[in-house]
Design a protein around this motif. Structure first.
Motif, mmCIF file in Angstrom:
data_model
loop_
_atom_site.group_PDB
_atom_site.id
_atom_site.type_symbol
_atom_site.label_atom_id
_atom_site.label_comp_id
_atom_site.label_asym_id
_atom_site.label_seq_id
_atom_site.Cartn_x
_atom_site.Cartn_y
_atom_site.Cartn_z
ATOM 1 N N ARG A 170 28.179 105.325 1.039
ATOM 2 C CA ARG A 170 28.788 105.641 2.330
ATOM 3 C C ARG A 170 29.619 106.913 2.285
ATOM 4 O O ARG A 170 30.687 106.996 2.911
ATOM 5 N N VAL A 218 29.580 109.759 3.905
ATOM 6 C CA VAL A 218 28.965 110.372 5.081
ATOM 7 C C VAL A 218 29.328 111.856 5.191
ATOM 8 O O VAL A 218 28.496 112.688 5.572
ATOM 9 N N ARG A 240 27.752 104.109 13.106
ATOM 10 C CA ARG A 240 27.376 104.521 11.754
ATOM 11 C C ARG A 240 27.473 103.345 10.783
ATOM 12 O O ARG A 240 26.565 103.113 9.969
ATOM 13 N N VAL A 242 22.577 108.656 10.724
ATOM 14 C CA VAL A 242 23.982 108.218 10.656
ATOM 15 C C VAL A 242 24.942 109.401 10.623
ATOM 16 O O VAL A 242 26.115 109.252 10.981
ATOM 17 N N THR A 243 24.492 110.570 10.232
ATOM 18 C CA THR A 243 25.391 111.732 10.161
ATOM 19 C C THR A 243 25.817 112.214 11.536
ATOM 20 O O THR A 243 26.785 112.973 11.646
ATOM 21 N N ALA A 260 24.299 107.786 0.712
ATOM 22 C CA ALA A 260 24.273 106.779 1.783
ATOM 23 C C ALA A 260 24.654 105.403 1.247
ATOM 24 O O ALA A 260 25.398 104.655 1.901
ATOM 25 N N ARG A 304 26.642 114.892 5.488
ATOM 26 C CA ARG A 304 26.615 115.944 6.511
ATOM 27 C C ARG A 304 26.524 117.319 5.864
ATOM 28 O O ARG A 304 25.792 118.202 6.330
#
Length: 743
Positions: free
Chosen positions: A311, A313, A275, A267-268, A308, A317
């Protein structure tokens, strides 16, 4: 009559790999097979390759269909099978020779419903571990079940197995459409089987494609791929929940640490809409994860899953970016007043803005103990061992910041000998670890073993163990190797101590032995090699010397009252080629129903030049046993010494007419070389020419010379202070035509 094994091979657009796959199947040691090749709508030359195989091997049949996916392609093959056993292979992979014979043979002997084996990945032509299977299989065991070995829930592929067809059909197994079609079915077979056989053999090579279309697992970061993966996992959970609900918590932990972590990383790199869709798909798995399941994972995974779930994100990262840099600032710290705990300063520890709970950073079992012996040598009558030991991420800034204890353990007798050691500064360990915030400068140790302890003077194998206490945490472990070089010392005429350069599992080991048969002298006589030997455990009687590799030559001998005997090994019996590719003969002494290889305390050796110019020799191997061998003539070192000026002097003999002009010293694992001129001594004789060379000391020559040339004399400029564990070299002689040979 039906074949014993039916093999279904679906393929689609794998022209670069298909022929190699089919050849590996065609050449299996189990030849009683039928193979159904299912072309799932290939648009390249795969079908042409398959048709060519079918034309020249009647065991292969081709089925062609429009592209419907690997699961339905396998079903098309299943409709044709008639063998007693059933297996699958993908058209881009390889089946190692003997794999099917091992799997079928196990089922024949045990009556189990399926047999599974180990898997290796094939990446750029090299075999590497398979991350999917490394934790899936227990050690080899027959007639077991997943309820006894829950790690088999990780064994989610069908192509590393052979199934009993009657079992397969009785359960009505069929593959669903789509990808990850075998995940739930493979686990369902484990669940429904009466018993399962697990083999240690590598039975499948799973390819990571570097040409053509990427495989399903190589596209695992795509949204559609992730959805299909978690659809299959939900079906898998339903199977386990219905039949073995007690295994669900362990299965959920497996899914968290493997499958969910794949999605979290994916998802990153996704756009926002994808995402959000991916996080929605894995949300049920994240929400179901309890505290106990999270705490069973490494700190890194706990933090990522927390981010995660919420959320975060951007924070995710940042975490993955720092991991790619090796997390150089992460270290262990102890915090708390009344009940202090050890925490790992992973990203966002103590960050009031991100607010990851401190408990998720608590650390204990996951911090590994790193150990190694990197030097072992015999000095002034004792064995000196040098190495290091540290717990990952815990600082060792000075000798008082941690405690380090060494001991020898005999696994067979359970005897333990505590060793006296001293701490040593090892800033190089800190540099190699790559953890900028963690100092391991005082992780080094030095111990000396004098072998006065009566336990150490008994035959047996001793392993070196270390215990490290740091920041309230304690770890113990065997110390690993390999040691560069090896130590081989006879403490007296009947007691030998060896430190082999490497042992199984890369463990450092001291081996004490009292060889039964010993050779004290070897010379090249008129008709054969003359050996003077003794058997320490016998006095008088008959024995025989056996040479394996030369037609099992046996020479009877008589032992005297002290177990000594002389024997002559005829040259003519050694002129016959030995069995196999290794031109050597093991020399064994057999007496009283027992046998023992000849060992040597003094490194005896002798050689004889055949009329054809070849060389026959008896010499001691690196492990201290006498062997007979033949080879092309080569320069031989007979003396090796340092002169008063600190130069290494190599002397020896050379029987050929050609007289090399110089030595070429080649550094191991490198292209670096040095040349040393040779000076000849006298004229040719029955033993050959004698010569010498001289070279002054170089300004910066940190080399280790393990070489020499025969009937010559050579002086190099290398100081013994320049010897080091990674500075070994070989010498070669060079003629005017630039032909070289090892000395």
């Amino acid at each position: 009559m039906s074949a014993i094994l039916s093999i279904v091979v679906p393929f689609c657009n794998v022209e670069h790999y298909l022929d190699e796959c089919l050849e590996s199947i065609a050449t299996q040691t189990l030849s009683d097979i039928e193979v159904f090749l299912v072309d799932d709508g290939s648009t390249d030359n795969s079908a042409v390759i398959a048709k060519a195989r079918v034309a020249r091997d009647s065991r292969f049949q081709l089925i062609q269909q429009e592209n419907r996916g690997p699961g339905l392609a396998r079903n098309a093959g299943l409709d044709r099978v008639a063998g007693r056993y059933l297996t699958f292979a993908d058209g881009d992979d390889i089946v190692p020779a003997g794999a099917y014979e091992a799997l079928v043979g196990s089922l024949e002997s045990t009556g189990s419903d399926l047999a599974c084996g180990a898997v290796r990945r094939l990446s750029a032509g090299k075999e590497v571990p398979s991350w999917l299977h490394d934790k899936a299989l227990p050690p080899a065991v027959r007639r077991t079940h997943v309820r006894h070995h829950p790690q088999l829930l990780r064994d989610r592929t069908v192509w590393n197995k052979v199934y009993r067809r009657s079992f397969w059909e009785s359960r009505g197994f069929r593959f669903p459409a789509g990808i990850y079609e075998d995940v739930a079915l493979a686990v369902a077979a484990h669940v429904h089987a009466e018993t399962v056989d697990v083999l240690d053999d590598v039975v499948y090579l799973w390819r990571r494609r570097d040409r053509g279309e990427l495989s399903t697992t190589q596209n695992r970061a795509e949204l559609g791929n992730l959805r299909a993966r978690f659809d299959a996992l939900e079906e898998l959970r339903a199977v386990v929940a219905a039949h073995l609900p007690e295994l669900l918590p362990g299965l959920d932990t497996q899914i968290l640490e493997a499958d969910v972590m794949i999605a979290v990383e994916a998802v990153t790199s996704m756009q926002q809409d994808e995402r959000e869709a991916a996080l929605d798909r894995v949300r049920p798995f994240l929400a179901a994860a309890g505290v106990d399941q999270l705490m069973a994972l490494p700190v890194a995974d706990r933090v990522k899953l927390y981010l995660a779930r919420h959320r975060r994100v951007d924070a995710l990262r940042e975490v993955f970016g720092l991991e790619r840099e090796g997390l150089p600032t992460v270290k262990g710290v102890r915090k708390g007043v009344f009940r202090p705990k050890l925490y790992l300063t992973y990203p966002f520890f103590g960050d009031r803005k991100v607010k990851v709970p401190a408990r998720l950073y608590e650390v204990d079992e996951e911090l590994e103990l790193h150990t190694r012996v990197d030097r072992a040598c015999w000095e002034e009558g004792g064995l000196v061992i040098e190495g290091f030991a540290y717990i990952d991420r815990l600082e060792m800034t000075d000798p008082g910041s941690s405690e380090l204890r060494l001991e020898l353990r005999n696994a067979k007798t359970a005897d333990v000998i505590e060793l006296t050691s001293e701490r040593a500064a090892r800033p190089d360990v800190t540099a190699r670890a790559g953890h900028a915030a963690v100092c391991y400068d005082w992780s080094g140790f030095r111990a000396r073993i004098n072998f006065g302890d009566r336990l150490l003077r008994r035959p047996g194998n001793w392993e070196l163990w270390v215990t490290v206490e740091s920041h309230g945490l304690q770890r113990s472990s065997r110390i690993s190797g390999p040691v560069h070089g090896h130590v081989d010392v006879w403490l007296d005429s009947d007691l030998r101590m060896r430190v082999p350069p490497r042992t199984r599992g890369q463990r450092f080991q001291i081996r004490m032995s009292t060889p039964v048969a010993v050779v004290d002298r070897a010379v090249a006589g008129a008709s054969g090699f003359e050996l003077s030997c003794r058997i320490g455990s016998r006095s008088g009687g008959a024995a025989e010397v056996v040479l394996s590799g030369a037609g099992d030559l046996s020479i009877p001998v008589e032992l005297d009252a002290e177990g000594a005997f002389d024997v002559v090994i005829p040259y003519e019996s050694l002129l016959r080629d030995p069995h196999g590719d290794d031109p050597r003969w093991e020399i064994v002494v057999a007496a009283g129903g027992a046998s023992s290889r000849l060992a040597s305390p003094d490194g005896v050796a002798a050689r004889w030049i055949t009329p054809s110019g070849a060389e026959l020799a008896v010499e001691v191997t690196r492990y201290g046993f006498l062997v007979a061998t033949w080879r092309e003539t080569r320069p031989i070192v007979d003396t090796l010494e340092w002169d008063a000026e600190g130069r290494l002097v190599l002397s020896g003999e050379h029987v050929q007419d050609a007289r090399p002009e110089r030595l070429l010293v080649c550094r191991r694992r490198s292209t670096e070389t040095r040349t040393v001129p040779l000076e000849w001594e006298g004229l040719a004789s029955t033993r050959g020419w004698r010569w010498r060379s001289c070279r002054r000391r170089a300004a910066s020559s940190r080399w280790r010379a393990g070489c020499g040339i025969s009937s010559w004399r050579s002086r190099t400029g290398w100081s013994p202070s320049g010897w080091g564990p990674r500075r070994s070299a070989r010498c070669r002689s060079i003629t005017s035509r630039e032909r070289t040979t090892s000395a």
